[in-house]
Design a protein around this motif. Structure first.
Motif, PDB file in Angstrom:
ATOM      1  N   ALA A  16       0.843  -1.198   0.000  1.00 31.14           N
ATOM      2  CA  ALA A  16       0.000   0.000   0.000  1.00 31.14           C
ATOM      3  C   ALA A  16       0.877   1.246   0.000  1.00 31.14           C
ATOM      4  O   ALA A  16       0.611   2.207  -0.733  1.00 31.14           O
ATOM      5  N   ALA A  17       1.921   1.222   0.799  1.00 28.19           N
ATOM      6  CA  ALA A  17       2.829   2.376   0.850  1.00 28.19           C
ATOM      7  C   ALA A  17       3.540   2.538  -0.486  1.00 28.19           C
ATOM      8  O   ALA A  17       3.709   3.656  -0.994  1.00 28.19           O
ATOM      9  N   TYR A  18       3.942   1.417  -1.064  1.00 31.08           N
ATOM     10  CA  TYR A  18       4.631   1.488  -2.351  1.00 31.08           C
ATOM     11  C   TYR A  18       3.691   2.008  -3.434  1.00 31.08           C
ATOM     12  O   TYR A  18       4.075   2.830  -4.270  1.00 31.08           O
ATOM     13  N   THR A  19       2.450   1.539  -3.426  1.00 27.29           N
ATOM     14  CA  THR A  19       1.474   1.980  -4.427  1.00 27.29           C
ATOM     15  C   THR A  19       1.253   3.483  -4.335  1.00 27.29           C
ATOM     16  O   THR A  19       1.202   4.185  -5.343  1.00 27.29           O
ATOM     17  N   ALA A  20       1.120   3.957  -3.110  1.00 26.89           N
ATOM     18  CA  ALA A  20       0.925   5.404  -2.918  1.00 26.89           C
ATOM     19  C   ALA A  20       2.131   6.170  -3.458  1.00 26.89           C
ATOM     20  O   ALA A  20       1.991   7.226  -4.094  1.00 26.89           O
ATOM     21  N   PHE A  21       3.308   5.626  -3.221  1.00 27.63           N
ATOM     22  CA  PHE A  21       4.527   6.273  -3.723  1.00 27.63           C
ATOM     23  C   PHE A  21       4.528   6.310  -5.251  1.00 27.63           C
ATOM     24  O   PHE A  21       4.843   7.333  -5.856  1.00 27.63           O
ATOM     25  N   VAL A  22       4.175   5.203  -5.874  1.00 29.30           N
ATOM     26  CA  VAL A  22       4.204   5.133  -7.338  1.00 29.30           C
ATOM     27  C   VAL A  22       3.266   6.165  -7.949  1.00 29.30           C
ATOM     28  O   VAL A  22       3.602   6.837  -8.933  1.00 29.30           O
ATOM     29  N   GLU A  23       2.095   6.318  -7.355  1.00 34.71           N
ATOM     30  CA  GLU A  23       1.115   7.255  -7.921  1.00 34.71           C
ATOM     31  C   GLU A  23       1.633   8.685  -7.885  1.00 34.71           C
ATOM     32  O   GLU A  23       1.379   9.463  -8.805  1.00 34.71           O
ATOM     33  N   VAL A  24       2.372   9.005  -6.830  1.00 34.96           N
ATOM     34  CA  VAL A  24       2.952  10.358  -6.759  1.00 34.96           C
ATOM     35  C   VAL A  24       4.193  10.443  -7.647  1.00 34.96           C
ATOM     36  O   VAL A  24       4.386  11.409  -8.386  1.00 34.96           O
ATOM     37  N   ALA A  25       5.028   9.432  -7.560  1.00 37.37           N
ATOM     38  CA  ALA A  25       6.319   9.462  -8.246  1.00 37.37           C
ATOM     39  C   ALA A  25       6.162   9.463  -9.759  1.00 37.37           C
ATOM     40  O   ALA A  25       6.956  10.081 -10.471  1.00 37.37           O
ATOM     41  N   TRP A  26       5.132   8.771 -10.237  1.00 34.32           N
ATOM     42  CA  TRP A  26       4.963   8.667 -11.683  1.00 34.32           C
ATOM     43  C   TRP A  26       4.799  10.050 -12.302  1.00 34.32           C
ATOM     44  O   TRP A  26       5.473  10.414 -13.269  1.00 34.32           O
ATOM     45  N   ASP A  27       3.899  10.820 -11.731  1.00 34.36           N
ATOM     46  CA  ASP A  27       3.651  12.153 -12.270  1.00 34.36           C
ATOM     47  C   ASP A  27       4.863  13.057 -12.087  1.00 34.36           C
ATOM     48  O   ASP A  27       5.238  13.817 -12.959  1.00 34.36           O
ATOM     49  N   ARG A  28       5.497  12.910 -10.915  1.00 35.36           N
ATOM     50  CA  ARG A  28       6.607  13.816 -10.580  1.00 35.36           C
ATOM     51  C   ARG A  28       7.849  13.509 -11.412  1.00 35.36           C
ATOM     52  O   ARG A  28       8.545  14.424 -11.849  1.00 35.36           O
ATOM     53  N   HIS A  29       8.119  12.257 -11.640  1.00 35.45           N
ATOM     54  CA  HIS A  29       9.394  11.896 -12.252  1.00 35.45           C
ATOM     55  C   HIS A  29       9.309  11.565 -13.744  1.00 35.45           C
ATOM     56  O   HIS A  29      10.336  11.481 -14.405  1.00 35.45           O
ATOM     57  N   LEU A  30       8.087  11.404 -14.286  1.00 34.14           N
ATOM     58  CA  LEU A  30       8.001  11.077 -15.704  1.00 34.14           C
ATOM     59  C   LEU A  30       8.502  12.237 -16.556  1.00 34.14           C
ATOM     60  O   LEU A  30       9.182  12.045 -17.563  1.00 34.14           O
ATOM     61  N   ARG A  31       8.175  13.427 -16.123  1.00 35.53           N
ATOM     62  CA  ARG A  31       8.634  14.589 -16.894  1.00 35.53           C
ATOM     63  C   ARG A  31      10.158  14.699 -16.841  1.00 35.53           C
ATOM     64  O   ARG A  31      10.804  15.023 -17.842  1.00 35.53           O
ATOM     65  N   VAL A  32      10.720  14.419 -15.680  1.00 40.58           N
ATOM     66  CA  VAL A  32      12.182  14.432 -15.568  1.00 40.58           C
ATOM     67  C   VAL A  32      12.773  13.381 -16.496  1.00 40.58           C
ATOM     68  O   VAL A  32      13.735  13.642 -17.222  1.00 40.58           O
ATOM     69  N   ALA A  33      12.167  12.207 -16.474  1.00 39.83           N
ATOM     70  CA  ALA A  33      12.667  11.123 -17.326  1.00 39.83           C
ATOM     71  C   ALA A  33      12.577  11.505 -18.794  1.00 39.83           C
ATOM     72  O   ALA A  33      13.464  11.179 -19.584  1.00 39.83           O
ATOM     73  N   THR A  34      11.520  12.207 -19.172  1.00 39.44           N
ATOM     74  CA  THR A  34      11.364  12.616 -20.570  1.00 39.44           C
ATOM     75  C   THR A  34      12.425  13.636 -20.959  1.00 39.44           C
ATOM     76  O   THR A  34      12.995  13.569 -22.045  1.00 39.44           O
ATOM     77  N   LEU A  35      12.717  14.546 -20.061  1.00 32.89           N
ATOM     78  CA  LEU A  35      13.771  15.530 -20.355  1.00 32.89           C
ATOM     79  C   LEU A  35      15.138  14.850 -20.414  1.00 32.89           C
ATOM     80  O   LEU A  35      15.989  15.234 -21.210  1.00 32.89           O
ATOM     81  N   LEU A  36      15.325  13.832 -19.603  1.00 33.15           N
ATOM     82  CA  LEU A  36      16.619  13.130 -19.615  1.00 33.15           C
ATOM     83  C   LEU A  36      16.791  12.293 -20.883  1.00 33.15           C
ATOM     84  O   LEU A  36      17.870  12.235 -21.452  1.00 33.15           O
ATOM     85  N   THR A  37      15.722  11.621 -21.295  1.00 33.83           N
ATOM     86  CA  THR A  37      15.842  10.693 -22.424  1.00 33.83           C
ATOM     87  C   THR A  37      15.526  11.345 -23.760  1.00 33.83           C
ATOM     88  O   THR A  37      15.943  10.848 -24.798  1.00 33.83           O
TER      89      THR A  37
END
Lengths: 182, 234
Positions: A16-37
Motif C-alpha cells: 500500500a505504501a509502495y502503491t501510494a509512492f508510485v502514484e505520486v512518483a509517476w507524475d513527478r518523475h516522468l517529466r524528468v525522465a522525458t527531459l533526460l531521455t
C-alpha cells in the motif's frame, strides 16, 4: 540436510505504501525522465523499470530516507546504462541521441529539446535536475552517484552545459539564464 | 534570481508540460516487481513444495590410471565396464584427485515454466578444499575442512550443520551435501549412483592431464508440504 525457505509473500502494508509512492512518483518523475531521455516512450519504459527495481528494494529504501531521491538517482544512472545497452543493438530506425543544430526547427520548445539532447548525458542530467527539478547542488551530486557526485563536479558540469546551451540556442530569451543561482 | 524564475527553468517546465502524462501503471509495476522479487529470492533459497528437480551433473575426474573395477566387483573377460562400475572405481580414486564439477538443476514446477540453476566448482579432497559458484553471478560457496562459507557481500560461515551445505538450493534433504565433495567425494559419488542414472562420457586429455567424464541424472522430488496461503499468482 535442511532446505531453507523464504516467504516471498508481499506485505499488504508495504504494498500500500509502495502503491501510494508510485502514484505520486509517476507524475513527478516522468517529466524528468522525458527531459533526460528526450523521448516520452523511452521515459515511460525507463521510469517503469526503475520503479520495478525499487519495489524489490522497497523495504530498505522506504526506511532509509527519501525514496524520491533514490528513484531520481536510478533514473539518471538508468538512462546512461540504458543507452550503453541499446548501442549494442542494431537500431536502424532509432533516432540519434544528438540533435543537429543546423537542421533544428525554429520552434522554441523543439529547439530546447534538441539542445538538451545535444548535451552529454551527465550535463543534461545536471541541467534538468537543477533547473527543472530545482534541486540544490548537493542533491544533484547525490543523484549523479558517488563516483562523480561532488559539488565541485556538479558546478563544472553545469558551467559547461550552460555554455553549450548558449551556443546552441537562438537568442529568444533562453540563451541567457540571467543570474541563475549556482 | 531563483531557479523557479530563471528563463531556462520556465522553458523546461513549458517543455515538460507539453507532455501528456498517462495514468501511473501501478498494477503492472506491482506485478513486475513481485515477479522480480520472486526471481531474486529463488536464486538465494529453496522455494515451494510440489517441485520435482531433475539434477544433471557432469563430473570430470583427473587421474592417469584407467578405471578399474571396484574391489569385489567380478568382471568377466567379456564384460564391458558399466558406467556404474567405472564411477565406483572413480569414486575410490577421487579421494586422491582434484576434480571439477558442473551441476545443472532443472526444476519443473506444476503450472510453471522450468527453471534452471547451474553451479560450477572444483574440489581438492586431499587438502579438503573446494568452491562452488552459482546459480547466479556473484554467488559462491567455499569449503574449507569441515566448514562451509557463503559469500553475501562478505564471507559468512554457513549456519547449521556443515553437511547442510546443499549442492543447489533444491537438493533433497539428507541426500547430497556439497561439503562432501571435498571431505568425502567417494561418498558423494556413491550416493549419486544410488540416486539415478550414471553415464560414462569418456576420457579427454592424456597422461597426467587425463580427465574422465561422467554425467548423471536423477529426479529429486521434494517432500509434500501442507498448503499455505500465498500471494495471488500474477
Amino acid at each position: 540436510m535442511a532446505v531453507s525457505e523464504t516467504t516471498t509473500r508481499a506485505s499488504p502494508l508495504s504494498d500500500a505504501a509502495y502503491t501510494a509512492f508510485v502514484e505520486v512518483a509517476w507524475d513527478r518523475h516522468l517529466r524528468v525522465a522525458t527531459l533526460l531521455t528526450g523521448d516520452a516512450h523511452r521515459a515511460e519504459e525507463l521510469l517503469q523499470d526503475c520503479l520495478v527495481e525499487l519495489y524489490v528494494r522497497w523495504p530498505r529504501v522506504s526506511k532509509s530516507g527519501d525514496p524520491h531521491a533514490y528513484l531520481r538517482r536510478m533514473l539518471v544512472n538508468g538512462n546512461v546504462s540504458w543507452w550503453r545497452r541499446r548501442r549494442r543493438e542494431l537500431l536502424t530506425a532509432e533516432t540519434p541521441d544528438r540533435a543537429d543544430p543546423l537542421s533544428a526547427p525554429r520552434e522554441p520548445h523543439e529547439e530546447l529539446r534538441r539542445a538538451l539532447l545535444a548535451l552529454p548525458r551527465q550535463q543534461r542530467a545536471v541541467v534538468v535536475l537543477r533547473h527543472f527539478d530545482d534541486l540544490t547542488e548537493k542533491a544533484v551530486a547525490a543523484a549523479l552517484g558517488c563516483t562523480v557526485g561532488t559539488v565541485g563536479t556538479v558546478k563544472s558540469q553545469h558551467f559547461r552545459a550552460m555554455a553549450r546551451l548558449r551556443e546552441l540556442l537562438h537568442p529568444v530569451g533562453l540563451d541567457e539564464p540571467k543570474e541563475a543561482a549556482l | 534570481m531563483s531557479m523557479e524564475q530563471d528563463p531556462l527553468s520556465v522553458a523546461l517546465r513549458d517543455l515538460a508540460d507539453r507532455q501528456t502524462v498517462p495514468a501511473a501503471p501501478v498494477e503492472q509495476v506491482l506485478r513486475r516487481g513481485r515477479r522480480a522479487k520472486r526471481v531474486r529470492a529463488a536464486g538465494l533459497t529453496a522455494v515451494g513444495a510440489a517441485a520435482a528437480a531433475v539434477v544433471a551433473g557432469a563430473l570430470g575426474i583427473g587421474g592417469a590410471a584407467p578405471p578399474e573395477p571396484a574391489p569385489g566387483v567380478a568382471v568377466s573377460s567379456e564384460a564391458v565396464l558399466t558406467p556404474t562400475m567405472r564411477l565406483a572405481a572413480a569414486a575410490d580414486r577421487t579421494a586422491r584427485n582434484t576434480f571439477r564439477l558442473k551441476w545443472t538443476y532443472v526444476i519443473s514446477q506444476r503450472g510453471g515454466a522450468d527453471a534452471k540453476e547451474i553451479y560450477v566448482g572444483a574440489f581438492d579432497p586431499v587438502h579438503r578444499r573446494g568452491y562452488l559458484n552459482g546459480p547466479v553471478s556473484g554467488m559462491t560457496q567455499r569449503f574449507i575442512g569441515d566448514d562451509a562459507y557463503v559469500w553475501r557481500g562478505k564471507w559468512q560461515k554457513r549456519p547449521g550443520r556443515p553437511t547442510d551445505a546443499a549442492v543447489g538450493t533444491y537438493g533433497a534433504p539428507g541426500q547430497l551435501s556439497a561439503l562432501e565433495l571435498s571431505t568425502a567425494p567417494g561418498t558423494f559419488l556413491k550416493k549419486l549412483q544410488a540416486l539415478g542414472k550414471v553415464t560414462y562420457v569418456g576420457r579427454s586429455g592424456s597422461g597426467g592431464a587425463a580427465v574422465e567424464r561422467y554425467s548423471f541424472t536423477y529426479a529429486n522430488r521434494a517432500r509434500p508440504r501442507r498448503a499455505r496461503s500465498r500471494s495471488p499468482p500474477t
